[in-house]
Design a protein around this motif. Structure first.
Motif, PDB file in Angstrom:
ATOM      1  N   THR A  53       2.291  -1.827  -7.165  1.00 48.24           N
ATOM      2  CA  THR A  53       2.150  -0.718  -8.110  1.00 48.24           C
ATOM      3  C   THR A  53       2.287   0.627  -7.405  1.00 48.24           C
ATOM      4  O   THR A  53       3.003   1.521  -7.875  1.00 48.24           O
ATOM      5  N   ALA A  54       1.608   0.778  -6.282  1.00 49.43           N
ATOM      6  CA  ALA A  54       1.619   2.047  -5.556  1.00 49.43           C
ATOM      7  C   ALA A  54       3.015   2.426  -5.081  1.00 49.43           C
ATOM      8  O   ALA A  54       3.362   3.607  -5.022  1.00 49.43           O
ATOM      9  N   HIS A 274      -6.610   6.420  -4.687  1.00 48.55           N
ATOM     10  CA  HIS A 274      -5.679   5.976  -3.648  1.00 48.55           C
ATOM     11  C   HIS A 274      -4.364   5.490  -4.248  1.00 48.55           C
ATOM     12  O   HIS A 274      -3.293   5.722  -3.665  1.00 48.55           O
ATOM     13  N   LEU A 275      -4.407   4.840  -5.408  1.00 48.85           N
ATOM     14  CA  LEU A 275      -3.162   4.466  -6.083  1.00 48.85           C
ATOM     15  C   LEU A 275      -2.368   5.715  -6.460  1.00 48.85           C
ATOM     16  O   LEU A 275      -1.150   5.781  -6.259  1.00 48.85           O
ATOM     17  N   GLN A 279       1.290   6.523  -4.838  1.00 50.07           N
ATOM     18  CA  GLN A 279       2.437   6.549  -5.751  1.00 50.07           C
ATOM     19  C   GLN A 279       3.304   7.790  -5.556  1.00 50.07           C
ATOM     20  O   GLN A 279       4.476   7.791  -5.942  1.00 50.07           O
ATOM     21  N   ARG A 280       2.752   8.821  -4.954  1.00 53.10           N
ATOM     22  CA  ARG A 280       3.505  10.060  -4.761  1.00 53.10           C
ATOM     23  C   ARG A 280       4.242  10.112  -3.431  1.00 53.10           C
ATOM     24  O   ARG A 280       4.966  11.081  -3.166  1.00 53.10           O
ATOM     25  N   LEU A 281       4.128   9.086  -2.616  1.00 53.75           N
ATOM     26  CA  LEU A 281       4.929   9.022  -1.397  1.00 53.75           C
ATOM     27  C   LEU A 281       6.405   8.897  -1.769  1.00 53.75           C
ATOM     28  O   LEU A 281       6.759   8.135  -2.673  1.00 53.75           O
ATOM     29  N   PRO A 282       7.296   9.624  -1.097  1.00 55.99           N
ATOM     30  CA  PRO A 282       8.732   9.476  -1.377  1.00 55.99           C
ATOM     31  C   PRO A 282       9.184   8.023  -1.255  1.00 55.99           C
ATOM     32  O   PRO A 282       8.806   7.317  -0.316  1.00 55.99           O
TER      33      PRO A 282
END
Length: 307
Positions: A53-54, A274-275, A279-282
């Motif tokens: 999901t992340a 933390h999710l 999730q916002r990591l490129p």
């Protein structure tokens, strides 16, 4: 709106080693059951799902071997708990052995970890055990291994490539497992951008929060949400101007900031924050300045990091 093109999936092969000794006079119960802790297999499955999901489906963990060990792992100085000694320590919350550190090399040798990594049979290892097992949350081995929330493992170059050993605690929950991954991410991405000029250091920009950059918060870090005033404060309702959602459209980072607070990342729940952060990591295709636009490449494949 999520506009980026997601990169190709990464299959990550895992060796799962669970230390869950039998305890009691008849040795009839596992340690986690006797103390009412989480089922380690359920935690492992939830972590696989959470990381998928992340990463927007990018990281697909596959547990290729599960080993259940009816024993306490040896400490670096050779000490081993007995079941009764450990239970006595836990119930009194005192008397735990010091130094606490586990003997990683003994585990590496027993489970042929270097050979398996070198052969491509596994990509990482998950150690799952009880409080005071002596594990780091993450630690890196392999040639030219570097800091990964712990000092690098020496004498592990025979693996042929870098790899990470995660240390999970089944007394805790999925949120703490994601925290371990978050600190792994922080260590690896700081290394990726270590030589980047400040103006081009996207990791430094990603981790900005209100305390470090007033009025210019972005995603913060694992311990500091965009509006946190202290460590682990994920539940503050204080609104701050924040550009965190722009990272969902990376490499297009021109989105307008908006007022955000803990309602945006789960109201103070560790797992939800933390999710949201991961999730916002490129996670898209392409590269710039010789750095992949898919940061999960580096998090899962640390051998890709230039040292």
């Amino acid at each position: 709106m999520h506009l980026t093109e997601v990169a190709a999936p990464i299959e990550q092969r895992v060796l799962l080693i669970i230390h869950d000794p039998l305890v009691g006079a008849q040795r009839s119960q596992s340690l986690h059951s006797a103390l009412g802790w989480n089922d380690p297999d359920e935690l492992a499955n939830q972590y696989c799902a959470d990381v998928a999901t992340a990463s927007h489906g990018l990281v697909q963990y596959r547990i290729v071997e599960r080993v259940l060990v009816d024993a306490f792992p040896a400490k670096l100085d050779g000490f081993n708990y007995t079941a009764q000694h450990y239970l006595d320590c836990w119930h009194s919350r005192s008397g735990f052995h010091q130094p606490d550190a586990v003997d990683y090399m003994r585990l590496i040798q027993r489970f042929n970890i270097l050979q398996r990594v070198h052969a491509g049979a596994i990509d990482e290892v998950w150690l799952m055990a009880f409080p005071y097992a002596g594990y780091y949350e993450s630690i890196m081995g392999g040639p030219d291994a570097f800091w990964c929330n712990a000092p690098p493992l020496t004498n592990t170059g025979a693996a042929g490539r870098r790899f990470v050993i995660m240390g999970f605690n089944y007394e805790r929950g999925p949120g703490e497992m994601l925290e371990n991954l978050g600190h792994r991410t922080e260590s690896i991405m700081a290394h990726v951008f270590a030589q980047a000029p400040t103006a081009h250091n996207l990791w430094e920009r990603f981790t900005r929060h209100e305390r470090t950059h007033p009025g210019r918060a972005e995603c913060g870090n694992v311990h500091f949400a965009p509006n946190s005033e202290r460590d682990y404060e994920w539940g503050s309702r204080r609104p701050v101007q924040c550009s965190a959602d722009s990272w969902l459209n990376f490499p297009q980072l021109g989105g307008a900031a908006r007022a955000m607070n803990c309602i945006d990342w789960g109201g103070g729940d560790i797992r939800a924050h933390h999710l949201w952060w991961l999730q916002r990591l490129p996670h898209t295709t392409g590269s710039s300045a010789q750095v992949s636009h898919n940061w999960w490449d580096y998090i899962m494949r640390p051998e890709l990091v230039t040292v």
